[in-house]
Design a protein around this motif. Structure first.
Motif, PDB file in Angstrom:
ATOM      1  N   GLN A  37      37.724 -30.536   3.081  1.00 14.65           N
ATOM      2  CA  GLN A  37      38.527 -31.746   3.256  1.00 14.65           C
ATOM      3  C   GLN A  37      39.756 -31.774   2.356  1.00 14.65           C
ATOM      4  O   GLN A  37      40.848 -32.100   2.804  1.00 14.65           O
ATOM      5  CB  GLN A  37      37.680 -32.994   2.999  1.00 14.65           C
ATOM      6  CG  GLN A  37      38.443 -34.300   3.244  1.00 14.65           C
ATOM      7  CD  GLN A  37      37.556 -35.526   3.139  1.00 14.65           C
ATOM      8  OE1 GLN A  37      36.368 -35.408   2.881  1.00 14.65           O
ATOM      9  NE2 GLN A  37      38.124 -36.701   3.329  1.00 14.65           N
ATOM     10  N   TYR A  38      39.584 -31.432   1.086  1.00 12.94           N
ATOM     11  CA  TYR A  38      40.668 -31.624   0.122  1.00 12.94           C
ATOM     12  C   TYR A  38      41.447 -30.328  -0.115  1.00 12.94           C
ATOM     13  O   TYR A  38      40.877 -29.229  -0.118  1.00 12.94           O
ATOM     14  CB  TYR A  38      40.105 -32.130  -1.211  1.00 12.94           C
ATOM     15  CG  TYR A  38      39.296 -33.394  -1.077  1.00 12.94           C
ATOM     16  CD1 TYR A  38      39.894 -34.582  -0.674  1.00 12.94           C
ATOM     17  CD2 TYR A  38      37.927 -33.393  -1.336  1.00 12.94           C
ATOM     18  CE1 TYR A  38      39.154 -35.743  -0.544  1.00 12.94           C
ATOM     19  CE2 TYR A  38      37.176 -34.556  -1.204  1.00 12.94           C
ATOM     20  CZ  TYR A  38      37.794 -35.725  -0.808  1.00 12.94           C
ATOM     21  OH  TYR A  38      37.056 -36.869  -0.671  1.00 12.94           O
ATOM     22  N   ASN A  39      42.758 -30.466  -0.346  1.00 15.98           N
ATOM     23  CA  ASN A  39      43.601 -29.296  -0.589  1.00 15.98           C
ATOM     24  C   ASN A  39      43.151 -28.520  -1.826  1.00 15.98           C
ATOM     25  O   ASN A  39      43.249 -27.292  -1.870  1.00 15.98           O
ATOM     26  CB  ASN A  39      45.061 -29.721  -0.752  1.00 15.98           C
ATOM     27  CG  ASN A  39      45.672 -30.199   0.550  1.00 15.98           C
ATOM     28  OD1 ASN A  39      45.253 -29.797   1.635  1.00 15.98           O
ATOM     29  ND2 ASN A  39      46.667 -31.075   0.458  1.00 15.98           N
ATOM     30  N   LYS A  40      42.671 -29.229  -2.832  1.00 18.07           N
ATOM     31  CA  LYS A  40      42.217 -28.551  -4.049  1.00 18.07           C
ATOM     32  C   LYS A  40      41.003 -27.666  -3.771  1.00 18.07           C
ATOM     33  O   LYS A  40      40.816 -26.629  -4.405  1.00 18.07           O
ATOM     34  CB  LYS A  40      41.909 -29.569  -5.146  1.00 18.07           C
ATOM     35  CG  LYS A  40      43.157 -30.176  -5.773  1.00 18.07           C
ATOM     36  CD  LYS A  40      42.820 -30.996  -6.993  1.00 18.07           C
ATOM     37  CE  LYS A  40      44.092 -31.477  -7.674  1.00 18.07           C
ATOM     38  NZ  LYS A  40      44.862 -30.345  -8.238  1.00 18.07           N
ATOM     39  N   VAL A  41      40.167 -28.093  -2.834  1.00 21.20           N
ATOM     40  CA  VAL A  41      39.027 -27.259  -2.451  1.00 21.20           C
ATOM     41  C   VAL A  41      39.528 -25.980  -1.776  1.00 21.20           C
ATOM     42  O   VAL A  41      39.026 -24.880  -2.034  1.00 21.20           O
ATOM     43  CB  VAL A  41      38.087 -28.035  -1.512  1.00 21.20           C
ATOM     44  CG1 VAL A  41      36.965 -27.133  -1.009  1.00 21.20           C
ATOM     45  CG2 VAL A  41      37.508 -29.249  -2.233  1.00 21.20           C
ATOM     46  N   TYR A  42      40.534 -26.128  -0.923  1.00 21.66           N
ATOM     47  CA  TYR A  42      41.125 -24.961  -0.262  1.00 21.66           C
ATOM     48  C   TYR A  42      41.685 -23.983  -1.291  1.00 21.66           C
ATOM     49  O   TYR A  42      41.445 -22.771  -1.214  1.00 21.66           O
ATOM     50  CB  TYR A  42      42.226 -25.421   0.689  1.00 21.66           C
ATOM     51  CG  TYR A  42      43.087 -24.299   1.230  1.00 21.66           C
ATOM     52  CD1 TYR A  42      42.623 -23.484   2.258  1.00 21.66           C
ATOM     53  CD2 TYR A  42      44.351 -24.058   0.704  1.00 21.66           C
ATOM     54  CE1 TYR A  42      43.407 -22.451   2.752  1.00 21.66           C
ATOM     55  CE2 TYR A  42      45.139 -23.032   1.191  1.00 21.66           C
ATOM     56  CZ  TYR A  42      44.665 -22.233   2.216  1.00 21.66           C
ATOM     57  OH  TYR A  42      45.441 -21.208   2.693  1.00 21.66           O
ATOM     58  N   GLU A  43      42.430 -24.504  -2.254  1.00 22.03           N
ATOM     59  CA  GLU A  43      43.013 -23.645  -3.287  1.00 22.03           C
ATOM     60  C   GLU A  43      41.926 -22.905  -4.060  1.00 22.03           C
ATOM     61  O   GLU A  43      42.068 -21.718  -4.382  1.00 22.03           O
ATOM     62  CB  GLU A  43      43.867 -24.489  -4.235  1.00 22.03           C
ATOM     63  CG  GLU A  43      45.097 -25.097  -3.556  1.00 22.03           C
ATOM     64  CD  GLU A  43      45.755 -26.169  -4.398  1.00 22.03           C
ATOM     65  OE1 GLU A  43      45.275 -26.416  -5.526  1.00 22.03           O
ATOM     66  OE2 GLU A  43      46.749 -26.769  -3.937  1.00 22.03           O
ATOM     67  N   HIS A  44      40.829 -23.607  -4.341  1.00 20.84           N
ATOM     68  CA  HIS A  44      39.724 -22.969  -5.057  1.00 20.84           C
ATOM     69  C   HIS A  44      39.075 -21.879  -4.205  1.00 20.84           C
ATOM     70  O   HIS A  44      38.796 -20.774  -4.699  1.00 20.84           O
ATOM     71  CB  HIS A  44      38.678 -24.016  -5.442  1.00 20.84           C
ATOM     72  CG  HIS A  44      37.415 -23.416  -5.988  1.00 20.84           C
ATOM     73  ND1 HIS A  44      37.301 -22.986  -7.291  1.00 20.84           N
ATOM     74  CD2 HIS A  44      36.220 -23.148  -5.392  1.00 20.84           C
ATOM     75  CE1 HIS A  44      36.092 -22.485  -7.483  1.00 20.84           C
ATOM     76  NE2 HIS A  44      35.419 -22.572  -6.351  1.00 20.84           N
ATOM     77  N   LEU A  45      38.842 -22.174  -2.916  1.00 23.63           N
ATOM     78  CA  LEU A  45      38.188 -21.207  -2.038  1.00 23.63           C
ATOM     79  C   LEU A  45      39.028 -19.943  -1.882  1.00 23.63           C
ATOM     80  O   LEU A  45      38.501 -18.823  -1.933  1.00 23.63           O
ATOM     81  CB  LEU A  45      37.934 -21.845  -0.670  1.00 23.63           C
ATOM     82  CG  LEU A  45      36.801 -22.867  -0.599  1.00 23.63           C
ATOM     83  CD1 LEU A  45      36.841 -23.612   0.730  1.00 23.63           C
ATOM     84  CD2 LEU A  45      35.452 -22.185  -0.781  1.00 23.63           C
ATOM     85  N   ILE A  46      40.333 -20.121  -1.674  1.00 20.25           N
ATOM     86  CA  ILE A  46      41.220 -18.966  -1.528  1.00 20.25           C
ATOM     87  C   ILE A  46      41.142 -18.078  -2.768  1.00 20.25           C
ATOM     88  O   ILE A  46      40.979 -16.850  -2.681  1.00 20.25           O
ATOM     89  CB  ILE A  46      42.674 -19.429  -1.292  1.00 20.25           C
ATOM     90  CG1 ILE A  46      42.850 -19.924   0.140  1.00 20.25           C
ATOM     91  CG2 ILE A  46      43.657 -18.308  -1.585  1.00 20.25           C
ATOM     92  CD1 ILE A  46      42.898 -18.822   1.171  1.00 20.25           C
ATOM     93  N   LYS A  47      41.254 -18.691  -3.929  1.00 23.34           N
ATOM     94  CA  LYS A  47      41.241 -17.925  -5.180  1.00 23.34           C
ATOM     95  C   LYS A  47      39.906 -17.227  -5.376  1.00 23.34           C
ATOM     96  O   LYS A  47      39.853 -16.045  -5.761  1.00 23.34           O
ATOM     97  CB  LYS A  47      41.530 -18.864  -6.354  1.00 23.34           C
ATOM     98  CG  LYS A  47      41.587 -18.160  -7.701  1.00 23.34           C
ATOM     99  CD  LYS A  47      41.933 -19.145  -8.810  1.00 23.34           C
ATOM    100  CE  LYS A  47      41.988 -18.434 -10.165  1.00 23.34           C
ATOM    101  NZ  LYS A  47      42.328 -19.385 -11.260  1.00 23.34           N
TER     102      LYS A  47
ATOM    103  N   ILE B 223      37.520 -16.372  -3.083  1.00 22.29           N
ATOM    104  CA  ILE B 223      37.249 -15.311  -2.106  1.00 22.29           C
ATOM    105  C   ILE B 223      38.121 -14.091  -2.374  1.00 22.29           C
ATOM    106  O   ILE B 223      37.652 -12.948  -2.325  1.00 22.29           O
ATOM    107  CB  ILE B 223      37.471 -15.834  -0.674  1.00 22.29           C
ATOM    108  CG1 ILE B 223      36.453 -16.938  -0.351  1.00 22.29           C
ATOM    109  CG2 ILE B 223      37.338 -14.701   0.338  1.00 22.29           C
ATOM    110  CD1 ILE B 223      36.712 -17.639   0.970  1.00 22.29           C
ATOM    111  N   GLN B 224      39.396 -14.321  -2.679  1.00 22.07           N
ATOM    112  CA  GLN B 224      40.291 -13.193  -2.942  1.00 22.07           C
ATOM    113  C   GLN B 224      39.909 -12.446  -4.215  1.00 22.07           C
ATOM    114  O   GLN B 224      40.193 -11.254  -4.346  1.00 22.07           O
ATOM    115  CB  GLN B 224      41.732 -13.693  -3.031  1.00 22.07           C
ATOM    116  CG  GLN B 224      42.301 -14.145  -1.694  1.00 22.07           C
ATOM    117  CD  GLN B 224      43.708 -14.683  -1.806  1.00 22.07           C
ATOM    118  OE1 GLN B 224      44.158 -15.074  -2.890  1.00 22.07           O
ATOM    119  NE2 GLN B 224      44.425 -14.727  -0.687  1.00 22.07           N
TER     120      GLN B 224
END
Length: 219
Positions: free
Chosen positions: A164-174, A176-177
């Motif tokens: 839901q939140y953009n901060k969660v997306y930023e965390h997931l990207i970092k 996983i990469q």
């Protein structure tokens, strides 16, 4: 006019408001909320649950009218034969005591006037929820990736992660990469719209943003 949705069952009538607007029953989602929602929280968000946290049709002023309106614009098709193999599991993560304390402190600050506007308090609480409890969820995701590598899911390869939140997306990207830089990552959100289709590879991870349809009442 008929509205077609892939979701046979929604979380509540609130999720279906856009279709009712398209059908001409309401001028906007705001108009639907004004006419049909009974209860609101301190931040003026619709409350669509009962005291036990269950979504309730009785949170709406005239649910029978909404049912009739939906019936007039709905066509039901059985598409189960087109569904791919799917593995579904549910895991519930409890809010940490420290997180609940932070949320309560924001509530107290708003009620005492230290936070002036409801939207400010809500954004602060969303920030807390978005940045807390990463560790158990990260471990769960890594476990799924490991099980996929071992072939436990048979022909199922793609993993979809809804956030839901953009901060969660930023965390997931970092995350996983960092731990799996070999994995292709596809994004579907308001800023990037990768086509949601089966890609050429079978190891992809999709990050799909969603917006919640209502507020769960805290008791």
């Amino acid at each position: 006019m008929y509205a077609i949705t892939k979701s046979a069952i929604s979380n509540s009538y609130l999720d279906l408001a856009p279709y009712l607007v398209m059908g001409g029953y309401y001028s906007s989602k705001t108009d639907f909320i004004r006419q049909q929602i009974k209860w609101f929280d301190d931040y003026h968000n619709p409350v669509i649950t009962d005291n036990y946290g269950n979504i309730s049709r009785f949170a709406f002023r005239d649910p029978d009218l909404i049912d009739r309106q939906l019936q007039e614009i709905s066509v039901y098709l059985n598409t189960s034969q087109y569904m791919p193999d799917l593995t579904v599991s549910h895991e519930f993560f409890n809010i940490l005591a420290s997180t609940r304390w932070d949320l309560d402190m924001i509530d107290d600050a708003y009620e005492s006037g230290k936070i002036e506007f409801p939207i400010q308090a809500r954004m602060m609480q969303e920030e807390v929820l978005a940045t807390s409890g990463y560790a158990p969820k990260d471990l769960r995701l890594l476990n799924l990736l490991t099980r996929r590598d071992k072939g436990e899911f048979g022909q199922i390869h793609l993993i979809l992660i809804f956030y839901q939140y953009n901060k969660v997306y930023e965390h997931l990207i970092k995350m996983i990469q960092t731990v799996r830089p070999d994995l292709p990552i596809h994004t579907v959100n308001g800023h990037s719209k990768d086509t949601l289709r089966k890609p050429h590879d079978d190891e992809s991870v999709y990050l799909v943003q969603y917006e919640a349809g209502g507020v769960v009442q805290r008791t």
